[in-house]
Design an enzyme around this catalytic site. Structure first.
Site, PDB file in Angstrom:
ATOM      1  N   ILE D  38      -2.302   0.774   4.919  1.00 32.14           N
ATOM      2  CA  ILE D  38      -1.876  -0.289   5.383  1.00 32.14           C
ATOM      3  C   ILE D  38      -1.887  -0.510   6.838  1.00 32.14           C
ATOM      4  CG2 ILE D  38       0.632  -0.094   5.261  1.00 32.14           C
ATOM      5  CD1 ILE D  38       0.541  -2.983   3.888  1.00 32.14           C
ATOM      6  N   ASP D  55      -4.037  -3.551   2.155  1.00 37.89           N
ATOM      7  CA  ASP D  55      -2.843  -3.589   1.426  1.00 37.89           C
ATOM      8  C   ASP D  55      -3.173  -3.170  -0.150  1.00 37.89           C
ATOM      9  OD1 ASP D  55      -0.450  -4.182   0.167  1.00 37.89           O
ATOM     10  OD2 ASP D  55      -0.261  -6.002   1.150  1.00 37.89           O
ATOM     11  N   LEU D  56      -2.744  -2.088  -0.425  1.00 33.51           N
ATOM     12  CA  LEU D  56      -2.586  -1.639  -1.817  1.00 33.51           C
ATOM     13  C   LEU D  56      -2.325  -2.494  -2.887  1.00 33.51           C
ATOM     14  CD1 LEU D  56      -1.518   2.077  -1.646  1.00 33.51           C
ATOM     15  CD2 LEU D  56      -3.825   1.388  -2.338  1.00 33.51           C
ATOM     16  N   GLY D  76      -1.485   6.437  -1.250  1.00 30.56           N
ATOM     17  CA  GLY D  76      -0.828   5.507  -0.713  1.00 30.56           C
ATOM     18  C   GLY D  76       0.201   4.889  -1.468  1.00 30.56           C
ATOM     19  N   HIS D 117       9.932  13.369  -8.471  1.00 31.64           N
ATOM     20  CA  HIS D 117      10.880  12.394  -9.145  1.00 31.64           C
ATOM     21  C   HIS D 117      10.626  11.553 -10.272  1.00 31.64           C
ATOM     22  CE1 HIS D 117      13.040  13.611  -5.512  1.00 31.64           C
ATOM     23  NE2 HIS D 117      11.786  13.222  -4.865  1.00 31.64           N
ATOM     24  N   TYR D 140      11.408   4.857  -6.918  1.00 31.31           N
ATOM     25  CA  TYR D 140      10.556   5.517  -6.492  1.00 31.31           C
ATOM     26  C   TYR D 140       9.773   6.474  -7.637  1.00 31.31           C
ATOM     27  CZ  TYR D 140       7.621   8.987  -3.775  1.00 31.31           C
ATOM     28  OH  TYR D 140       6.593   9.850  -3.428  1.00 31.31           O
TER      29      TYR D 140
END
Lengths: 283, 283, 283, 283, 283, 283
Positions: D38, D55-56, D76, D117, D140
């Site tokens: 980005i 932008d993903l 990304g 995570h 996340y």
């Protein structure tokens, strides 16, 4: 029960105790029923039944029977422990002949009379599921292991479905205290075979052939999709059978392993005779 | 390596590639080494080696070889996929003959050249342990399943020990990209057989025959007690082998299953030829 | 090794072989080291070491030692099989006394010399992980089971951490062929205890005390977070030990179970003596 | 390393720390490397590198990048915990956009920077394998769970392969005592991505991104076929890091769970800041 | 029920609530019933019943009772949480005394009143099987862990069989909402003990003592061979018990763990009192 | 059924088939019932029912509904496979909005209509438990995976309980042969939701929504504590449904996977239409 009508079904071992029980119900499920055994034809045949005397160990004799068949219900074998040399043709090569002929003729499924003796050395007290690994107790049980592994392979490599029914003690009535857990009534056996036939897709499936006994040592809870719901319960014979039982040695392999007396006999010696001795309480 | 000296060892398949590699190390481990194969004797024999030409499928030919043996290292078989009829005597009945003769003569252990093809349909990407259930990819692999189940039974019923070595790709050098994971060097193969012999007690044990490859798809961590510590690593060939490789189809069974090309060939057709085609990049 | 400096550590069993090896390294990890045993004080003490002679079976004698301690390294016990009555106070009640006193005084962790004999009846050939369920082989091992279960409870109910080290064969050198798998060098034992102390949080953790032996029958791969990386390998003694070994009976419990000779002796009889007999090859 | 030369590879997140490290090695593995982020283009591009700012979260911006690509290395994302609303487009929808565009253009594989995570609430002390079920510790981590499940689905339904790399703590050097277990060096990260690309077939595979640390709390032993052999070990920093560490509360979630500080922060609050606080010892 | 007639049975804890319920059915199963407790004899004895007042903690008092016994049904213990010091003799040493005396006199089996509190810290919501590892919630539960491990050892080392019945909440009626899952009716308790006695061989077996409750949190499906088929269902009390219940805190250990209030009380404090408080809704 | 009276319950998706069935029973369980959907209010409301038209994808519209609620029963979603873009707001973001709003307002539990399609690619014949890992078959199923993982996280991080009900085929009557296994009657669905509400503590729990069918392919035996005892059995329709069924291809994904036709349709295409085609026998 609500099965669709099948075209042609083939039943091997049709002159054995279990095979004979299957003739009538199978004849109702199919337009054509071909039955076979190494013995001569039964005295009377059902309306849509054709009987062919054949030796399972002879591929050329077996192959033509499968022509045009949708499924084969393979119950033909020597049903006792014997030296490997005696079981070799009927139980090992015979199973190969059936699977190979079924595949050759494009049949969709083999329903196979496997046996608890494929896992007969497993401990009763552990809780045996349908994915219990092979632990044969006899050359008889080893033949069932061979056929089960072959069945999985024909499914994975050739798309031929199989249901392997690990039958425990299929008799008119439970014979002894062990059978309070291991009994399979004829009626439940017929239901199990029916379910194995009518279930739309089965891939490769193993199920135990045991009635709804209070003391059943094995569980079908991982193959619930088959819809097998046994109706009989050996517990009705409990009082009578306990009355004539002898307290066993805690280490007695014939009691502690799911294979029962087969687990205890020397390899190659008759397990049926051992069951008789247990039943007579002279063990 | 620090093994004790054994009395008499018997090696079958002694004229095969792997068997031939084993002759010298085995002769050092024992006072007497009997080697056998269906071929004629090798040109030269080792000092304590006796060679007997024999057909494994013939019990009467095999039985006398085991007389007085401590262990038999059973590597004799047709080492490729073939129709069941072709493998039947050497690979199935041959294995029975060895176990039965070993038991008859009171040998204590069979060290058996099983094969990855006993579980060849298992997915590479899942992490395969030594208790992976049987999923044969060929009639060749099915014979290994049969012998492994028989080996467990002879242990549980007759006290005859067995170590079944599921060998992956045992060649002088890794042949293709798949072999970066599956290669077993001759040196490591000899170590594995040595460990299988010298370990004091083994009961019934399964171990994978694979070198210390970075990309090994199977694990021996549950049989650490055997002490097998492979020394070679196919990674030394990685650059060269990747250079001539073709990107495979993600669904290619020859790549996604541990059995490799054997998992992909039709039952009964040569897997060795399929490996050659993969190696030549023409797959 | 890079541990932080601790305040007060307490070591029980300080006059035993293993305890004695721990005195010096522990004294370097802490500002204050209190050592204790049922024997008299050692001839010389380390600079920050205080020795207190005490009977573990006597709570009132033990409790004051823990005052202000951060951790207790509990190695005190009778280190052999004996009748339950003999082990009862030192090994069972003694363990309770330590955990209870540690909790009373707000210590954060017990590092406990458990033993392979807590799972000694497990089969060598199965691949034993740190979550193997209890299968004690002796009253000695049963005391370890008791203390491990108590340790888990003190963690879950009272927040007192514990690391239970299931030590196999901790001796200066491996003594016999079994020890090729089970040996724990003094150096590796010290590393293991150090890791058990310095790891920031451990909750309730079980780890095996075994060196980096080629033939180790147990695995710590589920407790990798402890960072125990043993450096010694009994394999250096393999040739010498095999040379004087006798081929065991395949059914010999002293070889087939991870507990070794303890698994084979009658309950209440010395396992140490049985190990000596095995070592002398007269088993 | 010995990978074949690929045609076109696409790297997202190319301006992030990890993405930037990957540019050079990826450019050597492919004829054409398209990098994107980005942010604005890096000051200098590699010879075969094309950079596209995108932008993903915008499918129309992402889709054209994948045209003709063999594989996409998808790194990304916002690399920290934030409220769901902030992560929604870049981390959730962005992952969907990549998989969908890759499939649209017939790419064969996604190599995805997943994260520890995804299973961050799992207890450090239990031994975590690659088949550990999802237990996200943050929004996340939940995005990683979403993408992993999507990756499995695209494989099972559409045949698009994926390797999900659950990266632990990828930094130039280990930052704190927790990182003695969780550190992933840049060099090992590059090796892991390389292996994920060059392995011939992967289906859907999960692997942990962790160096060869003595104290690694997770294990890749079930994905040995990938051939990832990390070379660095955080243990070299142990003494220095322990020296400045504070003894944690035994119940401290930031220490007891594999997710570390992310497991301890309130949902939506920065985990990176929490790691900094831990590193500074002010926790 | 159809059990054979036994010779001599011994029942400990005969004056407790459960023991008292067992006197009549046991007297019918045996020619001779010896009952014992620390209290005085009951006012009336059954025809074949002999009562001996004895302290379980005193081996010399216990041993003679077992002379000539076939089995001992060991229900004697303090049935509540207490400090370890209070439980030590009756619950720990008492269990040892029974097993040791049974073995000394050649009895074949111990049927033991174990308790859910041996695994009381296990989470209700996880599905608890009979092989759930020990997670005691109290010193009371820890004594059950000790006895179970001892029972396994006596079986494996000395061939003395054991059935350990992990009883949940055995009361005349379910007392509170938790008991909708955990209730064991007296009638079902008697059936379970009967099955544990009459099953021909049991080796070492663990089973849960729970009625056929809709909400039972534990499963006996792995010990189907025992044939325990409970007939009562706490659900009949559901409406009444929900009516007086208070919505618990989701984190309430007394609700989330199978041990219930025992899991919540501090070690050493009465769990029975905690159950009363829960039942009265004053929690 | 015997549930306590709740304060305020919220039901989303109240105008859907299942939601509509839940209105009456939920209104009886609570003092206040708030129902919502994206459609207009139903013609008639129940006495304690308040209806609010709202779009689940709009957090500001959803949040106020949860004020003061004890639990939310979240059934609102598009109930079919669609392209990800269509499901994104209602099924993904909508689920987040519900959990987030429930947490904001201090609700104690979310009861969520998850779906079999979260594990739809699992093989029918394997025996599926409630801990089966995610294998979504559609974007619809992937949204269920996302919400389940989120639910576990809200429980572990924020203490908000959740019961995720993986519903199979909830219709007035079973529609086709597959539904002989997968059917969930409305009556049983209501019981399941009731149990999910009234069970005192649930932490994070997954259960299957399936009736007491003979052929059920999934099992709730690990969540017995919920007390769900379905009363209906699709077997009553077996004969009629088999009569109009066509023998499927053994490889037919729509039959071999628990997701049925959803497992077979291309991603993004209607599964409901595929079920209709199967039901009409034109598949």
């Amino acid at each position: 029960m609500g099965s669709a009508l099948f075209g042609k079904l083939v039943l091997t071992g049709a002159r054995g105790n279990l095979g004979n029980e299957l003739r009538a119900p199978l004849s109702k499920m199919a337009r054509e029923l071909v039955t076979t055994d190494i013995l001569e034809a039964p005295a009377e045949l059902l309306p849509n039944e054709t009987y062919v005397q054949a030796d399972l160990g002879d591929y050329d004799a077996v192959e033509p029977l499968l022509e045009g068949a949708e499924m084969v219900i393979h119950f033909g074998a020597i049903v006792d422990e014997r030296p490997f040399e005696d079981l070799h043709l009927p139980n090992y090569v015979g199973a190969y002949n059936i699977w190979q002929a079924a595949w050759r003729h494009g049949a969709r499924r083999v329903v196979y009379a496997s046996s608890i003796h494929a896992v007969g050395m497993a401990e009763n007290a552990r809780g045996i599921d349908t994915d219990e690994p092979h632990r044969p107790d006899t050359f008889y049980g080893l033949a069932k292991c061979f056929a089960e592994d072959m069945g999985r392979m024909y499914w994975e490599k050739r798309g031929l479905e199989a249901v392997c029914l690990r039958i425990l003690s299929c008799t008119p009535e439970p014979q002894n205290v062990r059978a309070l857990g291991s009994w399979l009534s004829y009626r439940d056996m017929v239901q199990l075979v029916t379910r194995a036939i009518e279930t739309p897709t089965v891939g490769f499936t193993v199920a135990y052939g045991v009635s709804n006994n209070d003391r059943a040592p094995v569980s079908n809870h991982k193959v619930g999709f088959l819809g097998y719901k046994p109706q009989d319960n050996a517990e009705d014979w409990a009082e009578a059978l306990f009355a004539k039982a002898v307290a066993p040695d805690p280490q007695d392999v014939a009691q502690t392993r799911v294979g029962g007396p087969f687990a205890a006999v020397p390899l190659g010696e008759s397990g049926i005779e051992a069951i008789k001795r247990m039943t007579e309480g002279k063990k």
